[in-house]
Each structure stands twice: as C-alpha cells, then as structure tokens.
Design a protein around this motif. Structure first.
Motif, PDB file in Angstrom:
ATOM      1  N   GLY A  33       0.980  -1.289  -0.111  1.00 58.39           N
ATOM      2  CA  GLY A  33      -0.078   0.070   0.005  1.00 58.39           C
ATOM      3  C   GLY A  33       0.848   1.236   0.262  1.00 58.39           C
ATOM      4  O   GLY A  33       2.032   1.230  -0.045  1.00 58.39           O
ATOM      5  N   SER A  34       0.134   2.278   0.007  1.00 61.41           N
ATOM      6  CA  SER A  34       0.911   3.748  -0.264  1.00 61.41           C
ATOM      7  C   SER A  34       1.951   4.046   1.032  1.00 61.41           C
ATOM      8  O   SER A  34       2.818   4.627   0.947  1.00 61.41           O
ATOM      9  CB  SER A  34      -0.224   4.741  -0.365  1.00 61.41           C
ATOM     10  OG  SER A  34      -1.005   4.893   0.799  1.00 61.41           O
ATOM     11  N   LYS A  35       1.411   3.424   2.258  1.00 62.70           N
ATOM     12  CA  LYS A  35       2.361   3.724   3.229  1.00 62.70           C
ATOM     13  C   LYS A  35       3.568   3.157   3.023  1.00 62.70           C
ATOM     14  O   LYS A  35       4.842   3.652   3.454  1.00 62.70           O
ATOM     15  CB  LYS A  35       1.782   3.355   4.707  1.00 62.70           C
ATOM     16  CG  LYS A  35       2.723   3.563   6.060  1.00 62.70           C
ATOM     17  CD  LYS A  35       1.604   3.056   7.254  1.00 62.70           C
ATOM     18  CE  LYS A  35       2.740   3.443   8.507  1.00 62.70           C
ATOM     19  NZ  LYS A  35       2.070   3.040   9.398  1.00 62.70           N
TER      20      LYS A  35
ATOM     21  N   ILE B 284       5.101   2.353   0.500  1.00 67.92           N
ATOM     22  CA  ILE B 284       5.573   3.203  -0.909  1.00 67.92           C
ATOM     23  C   ILE B 284       6.240   4.417  -0.104  1.00 67.92           C
ATOM     24  O   ILE B 284       7.466   4.700  -0.518  1.00 67.92           O
ATOM     25  CB  ILE B 284       4.607   3.341  -1.852  1.00 67.92           C
ATOM     26  CG1 ILE B 284       4.265   1.802  -2.534  1.00 67.92           C
ATOM     27  CG2 ILE B 284       5.267   4.068  -2.873  1.00 67.92           C
ATOM     28  CD1 ILE B 284       3.175   2.095  -3.550  1.00 67.92           C
ATOM     29  N   GLY B 285       5.572   4.931   0.616  1.00 61.72           N
ATOM     30  CA  GLY B 285       6.091   6.306   1.159  1.00 61.72           C
ATOM     31  C   GLY B 285       7.313   6.178   1.781  1.00 61.72           C
ATOM     32  O   GLY B 285       8.182   6.978   1.817  1.00 61.72           O
TER      33      GLY B 285
ATOM     34  N   SER C 208      -2.445  13.055  -5.726  1.00 57.41           N
ATOM     35  CA  SER C 208      -2.190  12.479  -4.406  1.00 57.41           C
ATOM     36  C   SER C 208      -1.092  11.163  -4.280  1.00 57.41           C
ATOM     37  O   SER C 208      -0.883  11.054  -2.988  1.00 57.41           O
ATOM     38  CB  SER C 208      -3.690  11.548  -4.384  1.00 57.41           C
ATOM     39  OG  SER C 208      -3.608  10.833  -5.634  1.00 57.41           O
ATOM     40  N   SER C 209      -0.464  11.017  -5.291  1.00 58.33           N
ATOM     41  CA  SER C 209       0.505   9.882  -5.253  1.00 58.33           C
ATOM     42  C   SER C 209       1.571  10.211  -4.257  1.00 58.33           C
ATOM     43  O   SER C 209       2.277   9.285  -3.513  1.00 58.33           O
ATOM     44  CB  SER C 209       1.182   9.573  -6.560  1.00 58.33           C
ATOM     45  OG  SER C 209       0.003   8.981  -7.720  1.00 58.33           O
TER      46      SER C 209
ATOM     47  N   PRO D 184       2.204  10.500   0.761  1.00 57.18           N
ATOM     48  CA  PRO D 184       2.801   9.625   1.813  1.00 57.18           C
ATOM     49  C   PRO D 184       4.118   9.950   1.777  1.00 57.18           C
ATOM     50  O   PRO D 184       4.693   9.755   3.012  1.00 57.18           O
ATOM     51  CB  PRO D 184       2.560   8.209   1.337  1.00 57.18           C
ATOM     52  CG  PRO D 184       1.291   8.422   0.456  1.00 57.18           C
ATOM     53  CD  PRO D 184       1.415   9.701  -0.433  1.00 57.18           C
TER      54      PRO D 184
ATOM     55  N   GLY E 199       3.927  11.029 -10.668  1.00 54.14           N
ATOM     56  CA  GLY E 199       2.564  10.242 -10.600  1.00 54.14           C
ATOM     57  C   GLY E 199       2.334   9.855 -11.995  1.00 54.14           C
ATOM     58  O   GLY E 199       3.368  10.367 -12.845  1.00 54.14           O
TER      59      GLY E 199
ATOM     60  N   ILE F 275       5.287   6.817  -8.806  1.00 52.48           N
ATOM     61  CA  ILE F 275       4.306   6.184  -7.735  1.00 52.48           C
ATOM     62  C   ILE F 275       2.884   5.911  -8.510  1.00 52.48           C
ATOM     63  O   ILE F 275       2.781   6.978  -9.118  1.00 52.48           O
ATOM     64  CB  ILE F 275       4.311   6.924  -6.401  1.00 52.48           C
ATOM     65  CG1 ILE F 275       5.624   6.977  -5.635  1.00 52.48           C
ATOM     66  CG2 ILE F 275       3.283   6.362  -5.566  1.00 52.48           C
ATOM     67  CD1 ILE F 275       5.522   7.894  -4.716  1.00 52.48           C
TER      68      ILE F 275
ATOM     69  N   THR G 134      -0.879   4.089  -7.374  1.00 46.39           N
ATOM     70  CA  THR G 134      -1.709   3.175  -6.528  1.00 46.39           C
ATOM     71  C   THR G 134      -3.230   3.503  -7.123  1.00 46.39           C
ATOM     72  O   THR G 134      -3.482   4.162  -7.671  1.00 46.39           O
ATOM     73  CB  THR G 134      -1.473   3.955  -5.062  1.00 46.39           C
ATOM     74  OG1 THR G 134      -1.926   5.074  -5.261  1.00 46.39           O
ATOM     75  CG2 THR G 134      -0.127   3.754  -4.424  1.00 46.39           C
TER      76      THR G 134
ATOM     77  N   ASP H 192       1.172  -0.336  -5.833  1.00 46.94           N
ATOM     78  CA  ASP H 192       0.569  -1.166  -4.894  1.00 46.94           C
ATOM     79  C   ASP H 192      -0.161  -2.443  -5.449  1.00 46.94           C
ATOM     80  O   ASP H 192      -0.046  -2.478  -6.905  1.00 46.94           O
ATOM     81  CB  ASP H 192      -0.507  -0.672  -3.786  1.00 46.94           C
ATOM     82  CG  ASP H 192      -1.730   0.151  -5.002  1.00 46.94           C
ATOM     83  OD1 ASP H 192      -1.922  -0.251  -6.090  1.00 46.94           O
ATOM     84  OD2 ASP H 192      -2.585   0.839  -4.386  1.00 46.94           O
TER      85      ASP H 192
END
Length: 260
Positions: free
Chosen positions: A8-10, A12-13, A38-39, A42, A132, A196, A198, A234
């Motif tokens: 998930g994005s967490k 990835i961040g 948004s990408s 995080p 993104g 990134i 997601t 993701d």
C-alpha cells in the motif's frame, strides 16, 4: 526500469523517503523534483515526520516542481506553487528561495519556460524526480501525443485530465485549460526517476507504460529509456501486469547494497 510491488501507499512512502533521506545525507545540496497530486503525499508526510523527529535536513537542498497551471495567481490555493508549499516545503526546513515552480502567470510564457530549463541546469540538474501517472499515461502534464524529446513548454489539457483534477476545484469550469510542464526530454535528464502509482484505476496505465511499447500515446512509456527509473505500485495498480510475479521475485532477491 525496476518495478516494485508493495502492499500500500504507506509502505511506498516509507521506501521513497528512505531513498531521499539517503540522497540528502550523501549530498546535502541535492536537487529534488517534486510532483503534486495524491501519489506523492505519503512521501511528503514521511519526510516531514523525519524532519520533525530526526532532524532530516533540507536546508541546502533545492526543489523544482514538475508543472503549473496557466492563469492562476501565485497565491491561488490550487496553484501548484501553493500546493507544494502547503503539502511539503512549509513542513521542512528548505529555504523558500530554493523552491522553484514554473511561472504560469508570466507575461511571456515561452521565455519563462526557457528560464525554468536554465534554472534547473544552473542548479546542477535534478537528482531525484518524483512522478505520478495519469489514467491515460501522462506524466507531468505531458498528455498523450507529447513529443518524447519535449522540453518545458505550454500544453493544453485533455478533458479527461481536467475532469480528474476537477475534484480540487469548485467545478470543472474552474479547471484551467492550459499548463506549463517539464517535457519528457527534461524529465529523462533527472538522474533517478521514481514513479508512484496506486489504485485499480491506474492499472491499465501501469500495464501500458511498463510492458507496452514506447509510444507517444502513452507518455510514461518513455521511462523505459531511462537508466535509473523505479516504478512503485500497490497490488491494485499492479493487477494488470503480466510479469508481476517476476517483479516480486526480483525485488525479494535484490542485494541490499543496491538500494532503490
């Protein structure tokens, strides 16, 4: 091109923040390429937390934004100058004068585009560029049909992109029709590109630019030519990749010394 599939994005961040932290500790004067949308949020949240908690230092770093709307005042809440300030640069100790965005309000836009290219060159070039990707495969605001060798310039947004961005404005009518964006050729000059993606809505674009042909109809596919492009997705965004199991195997067995 390296494809990394995470939960998930967490996660990835955190991984991208690790790469940026390592870059800053190795090169305090590093030049970062910043994306909006948004990408990367995080990543910005994690970097801000590390600055507050661990003293991660941005004081000698420089940053260049990918793009900007044409016709919005500098203080407009949805101008990318303001979005980047709000989401990231105001939360760390990077000097205000070291943060650069294209000038979409310039009286002479072509001259402003040339000046932006020169400013990036004068800073030594971008060390790590965050990206993104749009549902149609665009990166920056290089819409389908963009020249693979393009430089910073004025572009007209397709209606799908305007609809995708309308959620940030009061209505679709408020979304500008024109932007200033770094070109695909400009993006390719960054030393490391980190993209990134997601969510299931990005899966077709990810499939097309990772495993499809290099073609102007899918601008992100130009990253297949980059010597150090890292694609972080993701599970949902990876759902259409034919070689997903291979990408997982490759990352699971990657030597630790390689980093991102």
């Amino acid at each position: 091109m390296e494809v990394v599939i995470l939960q998930g994005s967490k996660q990835i961040g955190q991984l991208v923040a690790d790469a940026i932290e390592a870059l800053l500790r190795r090169k305090p004067t590093a030049v970062l390429g910043l994306a909006t949308g948004s990408s990367p949020l995080p990543v910005y949240d994690e970097l801000a937390a590390r600055h507050q908690r661990d003293g991660l230092d941005f004081s000698n770093a420089h940053a260049f934004a990918l793009d900007e709307y044409v016709g919005l005042d500098h203080g407009h809440p949805e101008s990318y100058r303001e979005v980047i300030r709000r989401e990231f640069t105001s939360r760390v100790n990077i000097a205000e004068g070291n943060v650069h965005t294209p000038d979409g309000a310039a009286a002479d836009l072509p001259a402003a585009c040339s000046a932006y290219e020169e400013a990036m060159r004068a800073a030594g070039g971008v060390d790590l560029q965050l990206l993104g990707v749009g549902t149609d495969g665009h990166i920056g605001f290089n819409e389908p049909g963009s020249s693979l060798a393009s430089r910073t310039r004025i572009k007209t947004l397709i209606e799908q992109t305007r609809r995708d961005n309308a959620r940030f404005f009061g209505s679709l009518a408020e979304v500008p029709h024109h932007v200033v964006t770094q070109g695909l050729g400009t993006i390719l000059e960054a030393r490391h590109v980190v993209l990134i993606a997601t969510g299931a809505q990005k899966a077709p674009a990810v499939r097309d630019f990772v495993e499809g042909p290099v073609a102007a109809i899918c601008p992100a596919s130009v990253l297949q030519f980059h010597p150090h492009a890292t694609i972080l997705v993701d599970e949902a965004a990876a759902s259409s990749l034919k070689l997903a199991d291979f990408y997982r195997h490759t990352y699971d067995h990657k030597p630790a010394w390689q980093g991102l």
